[in-house]
Motif scaffolding. Structure first.
Motif, PDB file in Angstrom:
ATOM      1  N   SER A 113      -0.229  -6.746 -30.162  1.00 37.81           N
ATOM      2  CA  SER A 113       1.075  -6.712 -30.816  1.00 37.81           C
ATOM      3  C   SER A 113       0.996  -6.681 -32.337  1.00 37.81           C
ATOM      4  N   HIS A 114       1.528  -7.720 -32.971  1.00 39.59           N
ATOM      5  CA  HIS A 114       1.633  -7.754 -34.428  1.00 39.59           C
ATOM      6  C   HIS A 114       0.339  -8.221 -35.091  1.00 39.59           C
ATOM      7  N   ASN A 115      -0.672  -8.583 -34.300  1.00 39.97           N
ATOM      8  CA  ASN A 115      -1.947  -9.023 -34.896  1.00 39.97           C
ATOM      9  C   ASN A 115      -2.712  -7.808 -35.429  1.00 39.97           C
ATOM     10  N   HIS A 250      -1.187  -5.274 -41.573  1.00 42.88           N
ATOM     11  CA  HIS A 250      -0.832  -6.295 -40.589  1.00 42.88           C
ATOM     12  C   HIS A 250       0.472  -5.778 -39.961  1.00 42.88           C
ATOM     13  N   PRO A 251       0.414  -5.232 -38.737  1.00 41.05           N
ATOM     14  CA  PRO A 251       1.573  -4.505 -38.207  1.00 41.05           C
ATOM     15  C   PRO A 251       2.685  -5.427 -37.724  1.00 41.05           C
ATOM     16  N   ASP A 252       3.182  -6.224 -38.647  1.00 40.49           N
ATOM     17  CA  ASP A 252       4.210  -7.202 -38.314  1.00 40.49           C
ATOM     18  C   ASP A 252       5.431  -6.889 -39.188  1.00 40.49           C
ATOM     19  N   ASN A 254       8.047  -7.612 -41.140  1.00 38.79           N
ATOM     20  CA  ASN A 254       8.823  -8.616 -41.860  1.00 38.79           C
ATOM     21  C   ASN A 254       8.773  -8.271 -43.345  1.00 38.79           C
ATOM     22  N   HIS A 257       5.030  -8.074 -44.761  1.00 42.44           N
ATOM     23  CA  HIS A 257       4.098  -7.026 -44.342  1.00 42.44           C
ATOM     24  C   HIS A 257       4.679  -5.612 -44.419  1.00 42.44           C
ATOM     25  N   SER A 277       8.830  -1.523 -37.189  1.00 44.01           N
ATOM     26  CA  SER A 277       8.439  -2.032 -35.875  1.00 44.01           C
ATOM     27  C   SER A 277       6.987  -2.507 -35.931  1.00 44.01           C
ATOM     28  N   ASP A 278       6.545  -3.176 -34.874  1.00 42.77           N
ATOM     29  CA  ASP A 278       5.211  -3.786 -34.938  1.00 42.77           C
ATOM     30  C   ASP A 278       4.154  -2.969 -34.201  1.00 42.77           C
ATOM     31  N   ARG A 283       8.838  -5.170 -31.554  1.00 48.42           N
ATOM     32  CA  ARG A 283       9.596  -5.920 -32.581  1.00 48.42           C
ATOM     33  C   ARG A 283      10.369  -4.970 -33.480  1.00 48.42           C
TER      34      ARG A 283
END
Ligand code: VG1
Ligand code: CO
Length: 544
Positions: A113-115, A250-252, A254, A257, A277-278, A283
């Motif tokens: 996911s977002h990691n 960091h594909p998060d 927010n 990032h 999106s993540d 997300r």
């Protein structure tokens, strides 16, 4: 074709967390590590002989190799057919969509996911059940139990499958179909949303958007749907090429990032609407010019306006939110006279409510929103829902958010993450809080009176299953809340999450800076949990 049984011994720690098994790539690359976990998934299931399995991932480093292993093991274990995304790609919501549409037995989603991704970063595996959603705890516990006693796995000897082109082939007795990873998902979006209205909005000349795919899986989905089908200007999707290491980012999605998006939208001539999106596409972050929409507000606003979209014109049966998500959605549910469910963190807890048609729209404060159309949170769905609402209401994002606060009041909300904390210290902090919960009710903390304090436990209203120790909540008499829990998705040390919210009914007080509006409560949380003394940290690593 030769099917072999290979002897193996268990690995410690193959325990699925909030969303599947997540570890460093170096851990997953140990001989037999992937095979043990995949065989343990199959060992925990019954009745899949001859059935269909869906396989796909977010395209991160190691994705292709693991897909080949899964295909060969699925064939040796007796699956009848595997549907695998071209290039090994399926976003998490698309995997859920494909499982449902093709009546598959289940699916394996390859994602952390977002990691971050890459040789020294993270990888993950997750099993989804027939309804398309993440396996519930009783299944993940059974998988974990099998990982602890596994002694052999089954695999066929065969050449790798060509994943790069859409075609049908066989692996022994098992059919393999390499499918277009986008088509089924795009068709579903077209059914749910008013594409003509969105097309009109995008063609109006006064509107512009920027979607940051963060070099992750949603790039091709967003280009197809936003640019090709809906006519957004070429280049509206940025970082649209999925990369194995997400470009080192960091594909998060927010404010920290997705900084390029934030910069673009901050310019006077920047886009009117922004979204990101993540890693695996479940997300979303929503922004308008001059306005960041908190995920909790986004859930409430979507719920309040969902009937603008044809797929939701009949109204909602209920709303569900994870416990740490703000109470803004509860106010909408009250106004609509529908129930609002409070579940533990993690999308797996929404599945039963959606299947039983008790909830239509669900959300988490962690940039996750979705509905009964699939059984995962869905980043692009949220973006299309917002575009549909903007097209129907002919208002800006900022106007919609402010109007919502006028009607319902504002829930100031923020999450503070303390990442990479010593695990024993983090556990100690949570134990300290749990011990306090029984003593706090009625007490005053920094001028706020504690209305309740507990360690959240959830009884699923559909199957009666109970989940305990889901986070410590301290609620105050004015409706404010602080919540503490430890992350179940990290791969290094512990991550302490502190969630803070305060309700403000007065529109004259809706323009405070969030951290300022919450400063008292943040201080109370720090003191009560003894964050500095126990973690050695003066400040959070990430604030959202
Ligand atoms: C985090 C979020 C949670 C989310 C989970 C999976 O879990 O807080 O709300 O469901 O990630 O999201 P945790 O245990 O680290 O707080 V993702 O996009 O992996 O699929
Ligand atoms: Co995700």
């Amino acid at each position: 074709m030769n099917s072999r049984c290979v002897e193996t011994t268990p690995f410690a720690g193959q325990k699925p967390g909030t969303s599947g098994l997540r570890k460093k790539v170096s851990v997953f690359k140990q001989p037999n590590y992937v095979e043990n976990f995949v065989q343990s998934i199959f060992n925990a299931l019954e009745g899949y002989g001859g059935q269909t399995l869906v396989v796909g991932g977010d395209g991160r480093y190691f994705n292709r190799e693991v897909i080949q292993i899964i295909l060969k093991m699925a064939a040796a274990n007796g699956f009848g057919r595997v549907l695998v995304g071209q290039g090994g790609i399926l976003s998490t919501p698309a995997a859920s969509c494909v499982i449902r549409k093709h009546k598959a037995f289940g699916g394996i989603v390859l994602s952390a996911s977002h990691n971050p991704g890459g040789p020294s970063e993270d990888f993950g595996l997750k099993y989804n059940i027939t309804n398309g959603g993440p396996a519930p705890e009783k299944v993940t516990e059974a998988i974990f139990a099998h990982t602890q006693k596994i002694s052999e796995y089954r695999i066929v000897d065969a050449a790798d499958i060509d994943l790069e082109r859409v075609h049908a082939t066989r692996l022994g007795d098992m059919a393999v179909e390499v499918i277009d990873p986008i088509a089924d998902y795009a068709a579903l979006m077209q059914e749910l949303f008013d594409f003509d209205a969105i097309r009109g909005l995008l063609a109006s000349g006064s509107f512009s958007l920027c979607f940051d795919a963060m070099h992750a899986v949603t790039g091709p989905y967003a280009r197809k749907i936003l640019e090709d089908m809906l006519g957004a200007a070429g280049g509206s999707v940025i970082h649209g090429e999925p990369l194995e290491d997400f470009g080192g980012g960091h594909p998060d999605p927010n404010l920290v990032h997705a900084h390029e998006l934030v910069e673009r939208i901050g310019k006077p001539d920047g886009p009117l609407f922004g979204a990101a999106s993540d890693g695996d596409g479940d997300r979303n972050m929503i922004m308008g010019r001059g306005r960041f929409v908190t995920p909790s507000d986004s859930l409430a606003i979507i719920a309040a306006n969902a009937t603008a979209a044809p797929g939701y014109a009949g109204g909602l049966s209920g709303i569900a939110r994870s416990m740490p998500t703000s109470l803004a959605a509860d106010r909408v549910a009250d106004a609509l006279n529908i129930p609002c469910f409070e579940t533990p963190t993690g999308w797996k807890f929404f599945g039963n409510l959606l299947d039983a048609e008790m909830a239509t729209v669900c959300g988490e404060e962690s940039f996750g929103t979705g509905s009964n159309h699939v059984r995962e949170k869905d980043g692009l769905w949220a973006v299309l829902m917002w575009l549909n609402i903007l097209a129907a209401k002919k208002m800006t994002v900022d106007e919609i958010v402010r109007g919502h606060w006028q009607t319902y009041g504002r829930n100031y909300y923020s999450r503070h993450d303390y990442e990479g904390v010593d695990s024993a210290a983090a556990e100690g902090l949570m134990d300290h809080l749990r011990a306090l919960t029984g003593t706090l009710e009625g007490k005053s903390l920094g001028g706020y009176t504690v209305a309740f304090a507990d360690d959240f436990a959830y009884t699923d209203p559909v199957d009666g299953s109970v989940s305990t120790k889901q986070g410590v909540r301290i609620g105050f008499s004015d409706g404010s809340r602080i919540v503490f829990r430890l992350s179940g998705t990290g791969t290094e040390g512990a991550t302490l999450r502190l969630y803070v919210e305060r309700y403000e009914p007065d529109p004259a007080r809706h323009d405070l800076e969030t951290q300022e509006a919450l400063a008292d409560l943040i201080a109370i949380a720090g003191d009560t949990a003894e964050i500095r003394a126990r973690t050695g940290r003066d400040a959070p690593t990430v604030i959202t």
